[in-house]
Design a protein around this motif. Structure first.
Motif, short mmCIF file in Angstrom:
data_model
loop_
_atom_site.label_atom_id
_atom_site.label_comp_id
_atom_site.label_asym_id
_atom_site.label_seq_id
_atom_site.Cartn_x
_atom_site.Cartn_y
_atom_site.Cartn_z
N ALA A 32 0.83 -1.21 0.00
CA ALA A 32 0.00 0.00 0.00
C ALA A 32 0.87 1.25 0.00
O ALA A 32 0.65 2.17 -0.80
CB ALA A 32 -0.93 0.00 1.21
N VAL A 33 1.85 1.28 0.88
CA VAL A 33 2.73 2.45 0.94
C VAL A 33 3.54 2.59 -0.34
O VAL A 33 3.68 3.70 -0.88
CB VAL A 33 3.67 2.37 2.17
N ALA A 34 4.04 1.49 -0.86
CA ALA A 34 4.81 1.55 -2.11
C ALA A 34 3.95 2.08 -3.25
O ALA A 34 4.41 2.92 -4.04
CB ALA A 34 5.37 0.16 -2.45
N ASP A 35 2.71 1.61 -3.35
CA ASP A 35 1.79 2.12 -4.38
C ASP A 35 1.62 3.62 -4.26
O ASP A 35 1.68 4.35 -5.26
CB ASP A 35 0.41 1.46 -4.26
N LEU A 36 1.39 4.08 -3.04
CA LEU A 36 1.15 5.51 -2.84
C LEU A 36 2.41 6.34 -3.09
O LEU A 36 2.32 7.45 -3.63
CB LEU A 36 0.58 5.76 -1.45
N LEU A 37 3.57 5.80 -2.74
CA LEU A 37 4.82 6.52 -3.03
C LEU A 37 5.03 6.65 -4.55
O LEU A 37 5.41 7.72 -5.04
CB LEU A 37 6.02 5.82 -2.40
N ARG A 38 4.76 5.57 -5.27
CA ARG A 38 4.90 5.64 -6.74
C ARG A 38 3.94 6.67 -7.33
O ARG A 38 4.31 7.44 -8.21
CB ARG A 38 4.64 4.26 -7.35
N LEU A 39 2.70 6.68 -6.84
CA LEU A 39 1.73 7.66 -7.32
C LEU A 39 2.16 9.08 -6.98
O LEU A 39 2.02 9.99 -7.80
CB LEU A 39 0.35 7.38 -6.71
N LEU A 40 2.70 9.26 -5.80
CA LEU A 40 3.18 10.58 -5.40
C LEU A 40 4.27 11.07 -6.35
O LEU A 40 4.21 12.19 -6.86
CB LEU A 40 3.71 10.54 -3.96
N VAL A 41 5.24 10.21 -6.62
CA VAL A 41 6.35 10.59 -7.51
C VAL A 41 5.83 10.89 -8.92
O VAL A 41 6.29 11.82 -9.58
CB VAL A 41 7.43 9.49 -7.52
N GLU A 42 4.87 10.11 -9.38
CA GLU A 42 4.31 10.31 -10.73
C GLU A 42 3.51 11.59 -10.86
O GLU A 42 3.45 12.17 -11.95
CB GLU A 42 3.36 9.16 -11.09
N THR A 43 2.87 12.02 -9.80
CA THR A 43 1.88 13.08 -9.94
C THR A 43 2.24 14.41 -9.29
O THR A 43 1.60 15.41 -9.59
CB THR A 43 0.52 12.63 -9.36
N THR A 44 3.20 14.44 -8.42
CA THR A 44 3.45 15.67 -7.67
C THR A 44 4.05 16.78 -8.55
O THR A 44 4.85 16.52 -9.44
CB THR A 44 4.35 15.43 -6.45
N ALA A 45 3.63 17.96 -8.24
CA ALA A 45 4.23 19.15 -8.86
C ALA A 45 5.11 19.87 -7.83
O ALA A 45 5.70 20.89 -8.15
CB ALA A 45 3.13 20.09 -9.35
N ASP A 46 5.18 19.32 -6.64
CA ASP A 46 5.96 19.94 -5.57
C ASP A 46 7.46 19.78 -5.87
O ASP A 46 7.97 18.66 -5.91
CB ASP A 46 5.61 19.26 -4.25
N PRO A 47 8.16 20.89 -6.08
CA PRO A 47 9.59 20.79 -6.44
C PRO A 47 10.44 20.16 -5.34
O PRO A 47 11.45 19.51 -5.63
CB PRO A 47 10.01 22.24 -6.71
N GLU A 48 10.02 20.31 -4.11
CA GLU A 48 10.79 19.71 -3.01
C GLU A 48 10.69 18.19 -3.04
O GLU A 48 11.66 17.49 -2.75
CB GLU A 48 10.33 20.28 -1.67
N ILE A 49 9.53 17.67 -3.36
CA ILE A 49 9.38 16.22 -3.48
C ILE A 49 10.04 15.73 -4.76
O ILE A 49 10.72 14.70 -4.76
CB ILE A 49 7.89 15.81 -3.41
#
Length: 172
Positions: A129-146
């Motif tokens: 679950a966490v791995a899925d959400l981390l992958r989604l975060l990396v794919e979708t974030t516009a946050d330059p810090e992330i």
């Protein structure tokens, strides 16, 4: 007669979207009786039931919709709705099959992956679950810090039990 169906279906959708899902449900149940094999009517009927918190009653309508002829957008939304509804009902194994089917058919439709992650958490598959959400975060974030840590976050998603920097296993 098809125009009458289209008009009535559009009216039901407007009612649901406008905050009157009870009236939408009544209209849709009438339409289901008249057009039992129409997948779009079944899909909208399921959705109206879900909005009203009538999840168990929504399931057969979702199943009828998915078995019918839906557009791609309607199909992915119906799979998401059915999977989410089954998850809410505690029917985790069925929900898992629906989410897997949805992700296979629509790999770029991220909400299916989000809800699958929720199910994985519910079934004790916390790492997945966490791995899925981390992958989604990396794919979708516009946050330059992330975005700056994209490589590290992606590596952690692949092996959450590893310390990415020094390669040692973290005790769990």
């Amino acid at each position: 007669m098809a125009e009458a169906l289209e008009e009535r279906l559009a009216r039901a959708v407007r009612l649901r979207e406008g905050g009157d899902p009870g009236r939408a449900r009544e209209l849709l149940l009438d339409l289901r009786g008249e057009y039992p094999s129409d997948a779009r009517v079944a899909y909208q009927t399921a959705w109206a039931h879900d909005v009203l918190g009538l999840e168990a009653e929504a399931v057969p309508h979702y199943r009828a919709a998915i078995a019918g002829d839906l557009s791609g957008e309607e199909m992915r939304e119906a799979l998401l709705g059915l999977g989410s509804t089954l998850r809410a009902l505690g029917r985790d194994e069925e929900a898992g099959r629906v989410f897997e089917q949805g992700v296979q058919l629509f790999p770029d439709f991220r909400p299916l992956r989000v809800f699958r992650a929720l199910l994985r958490y519910n079934t004790g598959e916390n790492r997945e679950a966490v791995a899925d959400l981390l992958r989604l975060l990396v794919e979708t974030t516009a946050d330059p810090e992330i975005q700056r840590y994209q490589r590290a976050v992606t590596a952690y998603a692949e092996d959450l039990d590893r310390s990415w920097l020094d390669g040692t296993t973290v005790d769990t």
